[in-house]
Design a protein around this motif. Structure first.
Motif, mmCIF file in Angstrom:
data_model
loop_
_atom_site.group_PDB
_atom_site.id
_atom_site.type_symbol
_atom_site.label_atom_id
_atom_site.label_comp_id
_atom_site.label_asym_id
_atom_site.label_seq_id
_atom_site.Cartn_x
_atom_site.Cartn_y
_atom_site.Cartn_z
ATOM 1 N N PHE A 103 0.826 -0.836 -0.175
ATOM 2 C CA PHE A 103 0.030 -0.356 0.160
ATOM 3 C C PHE A 103 0.823 1.558 -0.118
ATOM 4 C CE2 PHE A 103 -2.642 -2.688 2.194
ATOM 5 C CZ PHE A 103 -3.903 -2.881 1.891
ATOM 6 N N GLY A 104 0.627 2.070 -0.285
ATOM 7 C CA GLY A 104 0.639 3.807 -0.624
ATOM 8 C C GLY A 104 1.082 4.371 0.666
ATOM 9 N N GLU A 105 1.514 5.449 1.124
ATOM 10 C CA GLU A 105 0.960 6.191 2.693
ATOM 11 C C GLU A 105 -0.413 5.639 3.003
ATOM 12 O OE1 GLU A 105 2.282 9.317 5.708
ATOM 13 O OE2 GLU A 105 2.982 9.701 3.548
ATOM 14 N N LEU A 106 -1.333 6.155 2.439
ATOM 15 C CA LEU A 106 -2.507 6.503 2.540
ATOM 16 C C LEU A 106 -2.777 5.959 2.949
ATOM 17 C CD1 LEU A 106 -4.361 8.930 4.123
ATOM 18 C CD2 LEU A 106 -4.399 9.834 0.874
ATOM 19 N N GLU A 107 -3.253 5.061 1.593
ATOM 20 C CA GLU A 107 -3.377 3.621 1.535
ATOM 21 C C GLU A 107 -3.422 2.936 2.716
ATOM 22 O OE1 GLU A 107 -3.971 2.615 -3.185
ATOM 23 O OE2 GLU A 107 -2.244 2.025 -2.315
ATOM 24 N N ALA A 108 -2.541 2.442 3.005
ATOM 25 C CA ALA A 108 -1.801 1.972 4.621
ATOM 26 C C ALA A 108 -2.435 2.799 5.637
ATOM 27 C CB ALA A 108 0.013 2.233 4.287
ATOM 28 N N ALA A 109 -3.000 3.913 5.991
ATOM 29 C CA ALA A 109 -3.106 3.870 6.534
ATOM 30 C C ALA A 109 -4.783 4.272 6.878
ATOM 31 C CB ALA A 109 -3.168 6.254 6.706
ATOM 32 N N VAL A 110 -5.635 3.835 6.255
ATOM 33 C CA VAL A 110 -6.918 3.730 6.050
ATOM 34 C C VAL A 110 -7.387 2.611 6.212
ATOM 35 C CG1 VAL A 110 -8.702 3.103 4.105
ATOM 36 C CG2 VAL A 110 -7.059 5.163 4.573
ATOM 37 N N MET A 111 -6.461 1.934 5.783
ATOM 38 C CA MET A 111 -6.425 0.662 6.205
ATOM 39 C C MET A 111 -5.787 -0.128 7.342
ATOM 40 S SD MET A 111 -7.170 -1.854 3.494
ATOM 41 C CE MET A 111 -7.362 -3.490 3.580
ATOM 42 N N GLU A 112 -5.645 0.750 7.890
ATOM 43 C CA GLU A 112 -4.845 1.059 9.210
ATOM 44 C C GLU A 112 -6.085 0.484 10.048
ATOM 45 O OE1 GLU A 112 -2.571 -0.628 13.067
ATOM 46 O OE2 GLU A 112 -1.591 -1.049 11.223
ATOM 47 N N VAL A 113 -7.145 1.434 9.517
ATOM 48 C CA VAL A 113 -7.902 1.983 10.285
ATOM 49 C C VAL A 113 -9.070 0.567 11.047
ATOM 50 C CG1 VAL A 113 -10.277 3.903 10.731
ATOM 51 C CG2 VAL A 113 -7.844 4.575 10.832
ATOM 52 N N LEU A 114 -9.348 0.868 9.122
ATOM 53 C CA LEU A 114 -10.739 -0.591 9.192
ATOM 54 C C LEU A 114 -9.796 -1.763 9.880
ATOM 55 C CD1 LEU A 114 -11.525 0.406 5.496
ATOM 56 C CD2 LEU A 114 -12.877 0.506 7.652
ATOM 57 N N VAL A 152 -14.045 6.716 9.293
ATOM 58 C CA VAL A 152 -12.038 6.190 8.620
ATOM 59 C C VAL A 152 -11.705 7.668 8.643
ATOM 60 C CG1 VAL A 152 -10.463 6.206 6.902
ATOM 61 C CG2 VAL A 152 -12.718 4.714 7.657
ATOM 62 N N LEU A 153 -12.248 9.019 8.190
ATOM 63 C CA LEU A 153 -11.853 10.518 8.063
ATOM 64 C C LEU A 153 -11.482 11.028 9.786
ATOM 65 C CD1 LEU A 153 -10.772 12.850 6.676
ATOM 66 C CD2 LEU A 153 -13.338 12.907 6.883
ATOM 67 N N GLU A 154 -12.814 10.561 10.608
ATOM 68 C CA GLU A 154 -11.999 11.245 11.921
ATOM 69 C C GLU A 154 -11.045 10.550 12.424
ATOM 70 O OE1 GLU A 154 -16.206 9.740 13.695
ATOM 71 O OE2 GLU A 154 -17.508 11.524 12.610
ATOM 72 N N GLU A 155 -10.899 9.464 12.504
ATOM 73 C CA GLU A 155 -9.709 8.295 13.011
ATOM 74 C C GLU A 155 -8.210 8.731 12.501
ATOM 75 O OE1 GLU A 155 -9.632 4.548 14.211
ATOM 76 O OE2 GLU A 155 -11.312 4.195 13.920
ATOM 77 N N LEU A 156 -8.490 8.916 11.081
ATOM 78 C CA LEU A 156 -6.877 9.642 10.166
ATOM 79 C C LEU A 156 -7.179 11.700 11.108
ATOM 80 C CD1 LEU A 156 -7.833 8.156 6.597
ATOM 81 C CD2 LEU A 156 -6.056 7.526 9.236
ATOM 82 N N ASN A 157 -8.160 12.105 11.115
ATOM 83 C CA ASN A 157 -7.823 13.244 11.691
ATOM 84 C C ASN A 157 -6.832 13.701 12.721
ATOM 85 O OD1 ASN A 157 -8.532 14.691 8.579
ATOM 86 N ND2 ASN A 157 -10.530 14.996 9.183
ATOM 87 N N THR A 189 -10.726 13.182 -0.009
ATOM 88 C CA THR A 189 -9.413 12.563 -0.224
ATOM 89 C C THR A 189 -9.712 11.007 0.141
ATOM 90 O OG1 THR A 189 -8.193 14.731 -0.358
ATOM 91 C CG2 THR A 189 -7.029 12.283 0.370
ATOM 92 N N VAL A 190 -10.638 10.568 1.752
ATOM 93 C CA VAL A 190 -10.567 9.554 2.056
ATOM 94 C C VAL A 190 -11.330 8.606 1.486
ATOM 95 C CG1 VAL A 190 -11.240 8.172 3.707
ATOM 96 C CG2 VAL A 190 -9.806 10.451 4.025
ATOM 97 N N MET A 191 -12.055 9.206 1.014
ATOM 98 C CA MET A 191 -13.693 8.936 -0.265
ATOM 99 C C MET A 191 -12.962 8.074 -1.845
ATOM 100 S SD MET A 191 -17.179 9.800 -2.009
ATOM 101 C CE MET A 191 -16.199 11.583 -2.970
ATOM 102 N N THR A 192 -11.914 8.979 -1.932
ATOM 103 C CA THR A 192 -11.206 8.111 -3.379
ATOM 104 C C THR A 192 -10.332 7.142 -2.356
ATOM 105 O OG1 THR A 192 -10.985 10.759 -4.095
ATOM 106 C CG2 THR A 192 -9.922 9.552 -5.169
ATOM 107 N N VAL A 193 -9.962 7.690 -1.617
ATOM 108 C CA VAL A 193 -8.716 5.984 -1.216
ATOM 109 C C VAL A 193 -9.611 5.267 -0.930
ATOM 110 C CG1 VAL A 193 -6.935 5.520 -0.456
ATOM 111 C CG2 VAL A 193 -6.872 8.237 -0.511
ATOM 112 N N CYS A 194 -10.841 5.212 -0.632
ATOM 113 C CA CYS A 194 -11.414 3.287 -0.153
ATOM 114 C C CYS A 194 -11.722 3.105 -1.701
ATOM 115 C CB CYS A 194 -12.366 4.342 0.475
ATOM 116 S SG CYS A 194 -12.059 4.657 2.072
ATOM 117 N N SER A 195 -12.211 3.994 -2.518
ATOM 118 C CA SER A 195 -12.644 3.785 -3.953
ATOM 119 C C SER A 195 -11.708 2.819 -4.411
ATOM 120 C CB SER A 195 -12.903 5.179 -4.696
ATOM 121 O OG SER A 195 -13.899 3.941 -5.749
#
Length: 124
Positions: free
Chosen positions: A6-17, A29-34, A43-49
């Protein structure tokens, strides 16, 4: 199918999930990342998609929005990455020997236990 890191932001989203007990909306997901960075909802919506498109996430409609969850556990994803590395390594035995040589004794014992458990499972 090859698994890509995963890229950096993808990895961060996956970590949350992976940490959550169940599916999450983009807003959750955004609330946890922020808490550690400032990201836009889109941005988060695009990464999830994108992660759905790559097969890392699945989504289900909940009300008017999507809820996302990983298609694999963190361990399953990591194992798939290791399989891909070994598959592309050329001399698999040599790569494994270097890998094991760099492990501490506790990790070697864990690896030995995992190999034995896999053997027992295959023979059962």
């Amino acid at each position: 199918m090859a698994v890509r890191p995963f890229g950096e932001l993808e990895a961060a989203v996956m970590e949350v999930l992976w940490r959550r007990e169940g599916p999450a909306t983009v807003r959750e997901v955004l609330e946890e990342l922020n808490t550690t960075r400032s990201l836009a909802y889109t941005t988060v919506m695009t990464v999830c998609s994108n992660l759905v498109g790559k097969g890392a996430l699945q989504r289900e409609m909940a009300g008017r929005g999507w809820r996302y969850s990983p298609t694999r556990t963190r361990a399953e994803h990591s194992a798939a990455l290791l399989r891909d590395v070994l598959g592309a390594a050329g001399d698999r035995d040599e790569v494994l020997m270097h890998f094991v040589a760099d492990l501490d004794p506790d990790a070697v014992a864990s690896l030995h236990s995992a190999v034995e458990a896999a053997r027992r499972a295959k023979n059962a």
